[in-house]
Design a protein around this motif. Structure first.
Motif, short mmCIF file in Angstrom:
data_model
loop_
_atom_site.label_atom_id
_atom_site.label_comp_id
_atom_site.label_asym_id
_atom_site.label_seq_id
_atom_site.Cartn_x
_atom_site.Cartn_y
_atom_site.Cartn_z
N LYS B 75 0.80 -1.22 0.00
CA LYS B 75 0.00 0.00 0.00
C LYS B 75 0.83 1.28 0.00
CE LYS B 75 -4.38 -1.20 2.18
NZ LYS B 75 -5.22 -1.02 3.36
N LYS B 76 1.92 1.26 0.80
CA LYS B 76 2.63 2.52 1.04
C LYS B 76 3.64 2.86 -0.06
CE LYS B 76 0.90 3.25 5.15
NZ LYS B 76 0.19 4.39 5.64
N VAL B 77 3.80 1.95 -1.02
CA VAL B 77 4.83 2.16 -2.02
C VAL B 77 4.43 3.27 -3.00
CG1 VAL B 77 5.88 1.11 -4.05
CG2 VAL B 77 5.85 -0.12 -1.89
N ASN B 78 5.36 4.16 -3.33
CA ASN B 78 5.11 5.18 -4.34
C ASN B 78 5.38 4.57 -5.71
OD1 ASN B 78 4.91 7.36 -6.00
ND2 ASN B 78 6.72 8.40 -5.22
N ILE B 79 4.31 4.13 -6.33
CA ILE B 79 4.46 3.40 -7.59
C ILE B 79 5.03 4.28 -8.70
CG2 ILE B 79 2.04 3.85 -8.24
CD1 ILE B 79 4.19 0.77 -9.17
N ASN B 80 4.79 5.61 -8.60
CA ASN B 80 5.26 6.50 -9.66
C ASN B 80 6.79 6.50 -9.77
OD1 ASN B 80 2.57 7.40 -10.24
ND2 ASN B 80 2.69 8.47 -8.28
N ALA B 81 7.44 6.42 -8.61
CA ALA B 81 8.90 6.39 -8.62
C ALA B 81 9.40 5.12 -9.30
CB ALA B 81 9.42 6.47 -7.18
N HIS B 82 8.72 4.00 -9.07
CA HIS B 82 9.15 2.75 -9.69
C HIS B 82 8.84 2.71 -11.18
CE1 HIS B 82 10.39 0.83 -6.00
NE2 HIS B 82 9.33 1.36 -5.42
N ARG B 83 7.72 3.32 -11.53
CA ARG B 83 7.36 3.33 -12.95
C ARG B 83 8.37 4.10 -13.79
NH1 ARG B 83 1.10 4.42 -12.06
NH2 ARG B 83 0.26 2.32 -12.20
N GLN B 84 9.04 5.09 -13.16
CA GLN B 84 10.06 5.83 -13.90
C GLN B 84 11.16 4.91 -14.39
OE1 GLN B 84 11.44 9.13 -11.56
NE2 GLN B 84 9.38 9.94 -11.26
N LYS B 85 11.33 3.78 -13.68
CA LYS B 85 12.40 2.85 -14.05
C LYS B 85 11.89 1.68 -14.86
CE LYS B 85 15.51 4.01 -10.47
NZ LYS B 85 16.85 3.68 -10.90
N MET B 86 10.58 1.68 -15.14
CA MET B 86 10.00 0.62 -15.96
C MET B 86 9.38 1.25 -17.19
SD MET B 86 7.89 -1.29 -12.95
CE MET B 86 8.18 -3.04 -13.05
N GLY B 87 10.08 1.23 -18.30
CA GLY B 87 9.51 1.80 -19.51
C GLY B 87 8.41 0.89 -20.04
N MET B 88 7.51 1.49 -20.81
CA MET B 88 6.47 0.65 -21.41
C MET B 88 6.21 1.10 -22.84
SD MET B 88 2.99 -0.73 -19.84
CE MET B 88 2.33 -2.26 -20.49
N VAL B 89 6.09 0.11 -23.71
CA VAL B 89 5.78 0.38 -25.12
C VAL B 89 4.47 -0.32 -25.43
CG1 VAL B 89 6.52 0.02 -27.50
CG2 VAL B 89 8.20 0.61 -25.74
N PHE B 90 3.53 0.44 -26.02
CA PHE B 90 2.16 -0.07 -26.19
C PHE B 90 1.91 -0.51 -27.63
CE2 PHE B 90 2.23 2.98 -22.78
CZ PHE B 90 1.44 2.42 -21.79
#
Lengths: 249, 247
Positions: B75-90
């Motif tokens: 719950k407490k994790v700031n997902i936005n910070a982790h997403r910065q390190k996980m690129g995504m191509v759609f």
């Protein structure tokens, strides 16, 4: 009396113009009315857009996040659902009743002690316009492909940053014609401000008509002034639209 | 070897309609640094759901995802910070249509990593050069072909210096003659040691570039192994059936 003579005899027409607008400086009333129409419209526009943005933000955040927030059932989830219900209630009341009635309720009941009708009119028309603007913005946000939202989030933007940097600019472009429509409607709706004793352009025209027993000239002048204002507004929005459409080539 | 693991998925489940539909039904897997993992399977098998769960675009019903040692489902994790390190191509590129190619690429580095505009621009141009699009920096997405759009989308995610890039059917929306140019870029990335998780129907790519292939059906991982094992000597009957249809 002989209305056809207006066209036929120019001097008679000029005399009437003189009688209606120049004598006793009656044109000054028209100018005051025009200024008040401006004040009310501009004020209500600002109030309406602010309310619209807030309500659209609440409603779309609720729709977009309710699924994920429902899993945790934290404080934010309950707060947002309550605010969302309140927004829906507001939309129902405002869109379900005539603006004249809302205006009179504001002036004679809510702000019964108000001496100046203009701030009350700004408030009433702003609250009214806000409901429509909110739905325009919400429709605009919903019309943006969810992939844009996901692209923003996957880069690491949080919900608000994604909205601000990615969704809102695209939304604004999409809703500009509808928004312009709403502003035009608002401008013309302010013509009922006379009900609460505000001298707007319509009221001024009507008063002059009553004093001079000449309805033709004042009322057509009023109509012409609205028409010109709307045309100028349309032109300005059209120019803005063309500028924003640069990326569509 | 555990410190080499970039993403670890633990008993991940995603249920809809109160459990009537099980898009993910207990997934366990690991993705190591520098590895290219290709996920294959019939449509509706849950492979895109799994990929989209890795950066929490889909919220899992239960289970954990550890990214660089942190449980990002907590719950407490700031997902936005982790997403910065996980690129995504759609699949559908999802470039920002109101911004130029350059703006698409510099927006996140400037706003999220606090880079100077000039620095971000320099890096973006360098990346564009790598994929042969340096002359399209000032173009808008609507002026690009599908293959060009997807190459821009790839370098847009690279501009954030991610530790892993997730590819969600990156060539499925492309005209056949444009598939190659995108796969070439992805191959180059793999050779440079980028960690990649790829959901695709391109079996040739899976066989040639993949370090490991995962076969999914009905929300479960039915078989995984090296491309040689999966394509050369499949064990699971569903995998055999699937391969007989697509190869």
């Amino acid at each position: 009396m002989q209305y056809l003579s207006i066209m036929a005899d120019f001097t008679v027409f000029l005399e009437k113009l003189n009688h209606v607008f120049i004598e006793k400086d009656r044109y000054k009333q028209m100018l005051i009315g025009l200024l008040n129409t401006f004040k009310i419209t501009a004020g209500a526009l600002v109030v309406g857009v602010i309310i619209g943005v807030i309500i659209a933000a609440v409603r779309t955040s609720y729709d977009k996040n309710k699924e994920s927030m429902a899993l945790n059932k934290g404080f934010g989830y309950y707060a947002l659902s309550i605010i969302n219900s309140f927004c829906k209630f507001y939309l129902t009341i405002i869109r379900g009743t005539p603006v004249v009635v809302q205006l009179m309720i504001c002036y004679f009941i809510i702000f019964a002690n108000a001496r100046d009708g203009i701030p009350v009119a700004i408030f009433a028309f702003g609250i009214n316009s806000g409901a429509y603007v909110a739905e325009i913005f919400r429709a605009g946000i919903m019309s943006i492909d969810n992939g844009q939202f996901e692209a923003g989030r996957s880069l690491g933007f949080n919900y608000l940053q994604t909205m601000k940097s990615i969704i809102i600019p695209q939304m604004f472009k999409a809703v500009l014609p509808t928004l312009c429509n709403e502003f035009i409607a608002l401008l013309k709706e302010t013509s009922v401000a006379g009900y609460v004793g505000v001298v707007d352009i319509t009221k001024a025209g009507n008063t002059i008509a009553g004093r001079t027993y000449n309805y033709f000239i004042p009322l057509l002048t009023v109509a012409l002034i609205y028409l010109i204002m709307v045309m100028i507004l349309t032109k300005l929005v059209g120019r803005l639209e063309r500028r924003l459409r640069k990326s569509d080539r | 070897m555990t410190d080499n693991v970039l993403i670890r998925v633990n008993d991940l489940k995603k249920h809809y309609n109160g459990g009537a539909v099980k898009a993910l039904d207990g997934i366990d897997c690991e993705i190591k640094k520098g590895e290219v993992v290709v996920i294959i399977g019939p449509s509706g098998s849950g492979k895109s759901t799994l990929l989209r769960s890795l950066n929490l675009l889909e919220i899992p019903t239960s289970g954990q995802i550890y990214f660089e040692g942190t449980d990002i489902t907590a719950k407490k994790v700031n997902i936005n910070a982790h997403r910065q390190k996980m690129g995504m191509v759609f699949q559908h590129f999802n470039l920002f249509p109101n911004m130029t190619v350059l703006k698409n690429m510099t927006l996140a580095p400037v706003k999220l990593l606090g880079k100077q505009k000039a620095e971000a621009k320099e890096k973006a141009l360098e990346l564009l050069k790598r994929v042969g699009l340096e002359d399209r920096a000032d173009a808008y997405p609507s002026q690009l072909s599908g293959g060009q759009k997807q190459r821009v989308a790839i370098v847009r995610s690279l501009a954030m210096n991610p530790d892993v890039i997730l590819f969600d059917e990156p060539t499925s929306a492309l005209d056949p003659e444009m598939v190659g140019e995108v796969l070439d870029v992805m191959k180059e990335l793999a050779e440079d040691g980028m960690t990649m998780v790829v959901v695709t129907h391109e079996m040739g790519f899976a066989r040639e570039v993949g370090d490991r292939v995962i076969f999914m059906d009905d929300g479960k991982i039915l078989e995984e192994g090296t491309p040689e094992q999966i394509f050369g000597n499949p064990q699971n009957p569903r995998l055999k059936d699937f391969l007989s249809k697509v190869l």
